[in-house]
Design an enzyme around this catalytic site. Structure first.
Site, short mmCIF file in Angstrom:
data_model
loop_
_atom_site.label_atom_id
_atom_site.label_comp_id
_atom_site.label_asym_id
_atom_site.label_seq_id
_atom_site.Cartn_x
_atom_site.Cartn_y
_atom_site.Cartn_z
N LYS A 191 2.24 2.25 -5.29
CA LYS A 191 3.04 1.35 -6.57
C LYS A 191 2.75 2.59 -7.41
O LYS A 191 3.22 2.30 -8.34
CB LYS A 191 3.55 0.36 -6.13
CG LYS A 191 4.19 0.04 -5.12
CD LYS A 191 4.28 -1.84 -5.42
CE LYS A 191 3.35 -2.43 -4.49
NZ LYS A 191 2.85 -1.87 -2.81
N SER B 276 6.10 12.50 -3.70
CA SER B 276 4.08 12.69 -4.01
C SER B 276 3.82 13.62 -3.38
O SER B 276 3.77 12.77 -2.04
CB SER B 276 3.83 11.57 -4.16
OG SER B 276 2.70 11.65 -4.23
N GLN C 17 1.97 -6.15 -2.92
CA GLN C 17 2.53 -6.14 -1.74
C GLN C 17 4.11 -4.85 -1.43
O GLN C 17 4.60 -4.13 -2.61
CB GLN C 17 3.28 -7.39 -0.95
CG GLN C 17 1.62 -8.27 -1.90
CD GLN C 17 1.23 -9.08 -2.32
OE1 GLN C 17 1.50 -9.58 -3.35
NE2 GLN C 17 -0.48 -9.14 -3.16
N GLY D 248 0.02 14.88 -3.16
CA GLY D 248 -0.81 14.35 -4.03
C GLY D 248 -1.38 13.29 -4.76
O GLY D 248 -0.59 12.29 -5.18
N ASP E 214 1.08 -1.62 0.22
CA ASP E 214 -0.11 -0.23 -0.13
C ASP E 214 0.94 0.73 -0.20
O ASP E 214 0.59 2.56 0.41
CB ASP E 214 -1.59 0.03 1.23
CG ASP E 214 -1.71 -1.34 1.18
OD1 ASP E 214 -2.33 -1.61 0.24
OD2 ASP E 214 -1.93 -1.67 2.34
N GLY F 250 -4.19 -4.04 -4.49
CA GLY F 250 -5.08 -3.09 -5.21
C GLY F 250 -4.08 -1.89 -5.49
O GLY F 250 -3.55 -1.29 -4.67
N HIS F 251 -3.89 -1.09 -6.85
CA HIS F 251 -3.14 0.20 -7.42
C HIS F 251 -4.19 1.27 -7.50
O HIS F 251 -5.11 1.05 -8.81
CB HIS F 251 -2.22 -0.31 -8.58
CG HIS F 251 -1.24 -0.84 -8.21
ND1 HIS F 251 -0.04 -1.18 -9.06
CD2 HIS F 251 -0.44 -1.50 -6.58
CE1 HIS F 251 0.97 -2.46 -8.56
NE2 HIS F 251 0.80 -2.41 -6.84
#
Length: 432
Positions: free
Chosen positions: A16, A413, A224, A415, A13, A40-41
């Site tokens: 990625k 990053s 993961q 935002g 999480d 989940g991306h």
């Protein structure tokens, strides 16, 4: 041109999806090499949120070929749902944009049911599996009983394989109080899915070798995170595959010499989903603040994530295991207005200072974090686009992470949007 691996450097999480999406704009191919739809991306493109679980994030770039390697376990229904979903949103670039390895193993309905039945039976000893059938599928792969994507294209040969596999799996399901599966019904479902998947099945390994010889830019995408690796993570609270950079070779067929750079993704703090040790976890208002401001709820399960301060001990370990050449720090903006910011620089275990992650989860559970405090900032980061736009204390935070881990920060990053990124160095050009 280099092949670049993108790896989660924490417990998953880490963001990625966004980083892969950014680098995919330069890459000519993006390859997923392990895990399944338990990852989940979440991407935000032009204000639209898109969540992908199997298809690589590069699918949103029309000129990028996306591959699912042999190391991935594929749920055919999830794959088809994602393709249909992208088509419905007008985001599908065409069937030539996706190639699925015939050697990838298939998640069967019995795998999902077995996953849930085991977790239900475990009670308080649950490890926090997503119930997607990932572990049982890898079990069948290791025991040489598994069904592979290529098998879906040969219906006559598929049925006896299913009958043999389900003979054993049904006995276990009955023992766990779960309903058994009819081999022919499963066969019919898989044959129908196989016909729809057939146009996408191809030789991923052969393509990667050819693209490498031709000097094309290839991005290899992990799922993961390092601390969930089956061998190097906080066992047994781990996933069922190798999540470190070495799996990019075994999960695609590329040799180690053809991996030229590795970027590790880390949040500016730490999160974890499910059970397992977490030395810097916060059970107070600060933990709630990080969760709310960071939107820390699983894209796959919707479960609230556990939150804590950045753990530099674990991050140093991830840098070493993956041979990271750069760090991408995500959600730096979530730390706005927090002063001081704490980072864990060591542990105390039974009164002694420890500078590494203990092998036993039971020992890590007893570790107390040793913190260092860094000055925070109040200036908003959302509009930052270059290193010069960042407040001095935000730059100092990133410099501290780089010095403590021995790995340079190549991206921050600020935002959720694709454009809300500050780039310090490009992993592709660094290796040219």
């Amino acid at each position: 041109m280099p092949n670049v691996v993108v790896i989660g450097a924490q417990w998953g999480d880490e963001g990625k999806g966004k980083v892969v999406d950014l680098y995919a704009g330069e890459a000519e191919a993006v390859v997923r090499f392990q895990g399944g739809n338990n990852a989940g991306h979440t991407l935000v493109v032009e204000g639209e949120k898109i969540i992908l679980h199997l298809i690589p994030s590069g699918i949103l770039h029309p000129d990028t070929v996306c591959c699912i390697g042999n190391g991935v376990v594929v749920d055919p229904q999830v794959l088809l749902q994602e393709i249909d979903g992208l088509r419905a949103k007008g985001r599908w670039p065409g069937d030539d944009a996706l190639v699925v390895s015939g050697a990838a193993h298939v998640i069967l309905p019995c795998h999902r049911e077995l996953d849930k039945a085991r977790e239900g039976r475990a009670g308080r000893a649950q490890i926090g599996t997503t119930g997607r059938g990932i572990g049982p599928c890898y079990e069948d792969k290791a025991s040489r009983k598994g069904v592979r994507v290529a098998d879906l294209l040969e219906p006559e040969a598929l049925l006896p394989k299913l009958e043999a596999l389900l003979d054993e799996r049904n006995a276990l399901l009955r023992h766990l109080g779960a309903p058994p599966f009819d081999p022919r019904a499963v066969w019919e479902e898989l044959c129908a899915a196989g016909e729809r998947i057939r146009p996408f099945v191809g030789d991923v390994t052969g393509r990667l070798h050819r693209w490498t010889r031709e000097g094309r830019k290839v991005l290899l995408e992990g799922a993961q995170g390092t601390l969930l690796d089956i061998d190097h993570g906080t066992y047994p609270f781990v996933t069922s595959s190798n999540t470190t950079a070495g799996a990019a070779c075994t999960g695609t067929g590329l040799p180690p010499r053809d991996l030229h750079a590795a970027v590790g993704i880390t949040k500016a703090y730490v999160t974890r989903v499910g059970a397992g040790p977490f030395p810097t976890e916060l059970h107070d208002a600060m933990g709630d603040r990080l969760r709310e401001r960071g939107g820390e709820f699983g894209s796959t399960t919707g479960r609230p994530r556990r939150c804590g301060w950045l753990d530099l001990v674990a991050l140093r370990s991830a840098c070493r295991m993956n041979g990271l050449t750069g760090l991408a720090v995500t959600k730096l903006d979530v730390l706005e207005g927090i002063d001081p910011i704490r980072v864990c620089t060591a542990y105390r275990l039974d009164g002694e200072r420890v500078d590494h992650v203990p092998a036993r989860a039971e020992d890590l559970e007893r570790c107390e974090p040793v913190y260092e405090e860094l000055a925070g900032w109040t200036e908003p980061l959302a509009g930052a686009r270059s290193p010069e736009d960042l407040p001095a204390n935000a730059r100092a935070f990133l410099d501290h992470v780089a010095e403590a881990t021995g790995c340079p920060v190549v991206l921050a990053s600020v935002g959720p949007g694709r454009e809300q990124t500050v780039e310090f160095a490009n992993p592709f050009t660094l290796c040219d």
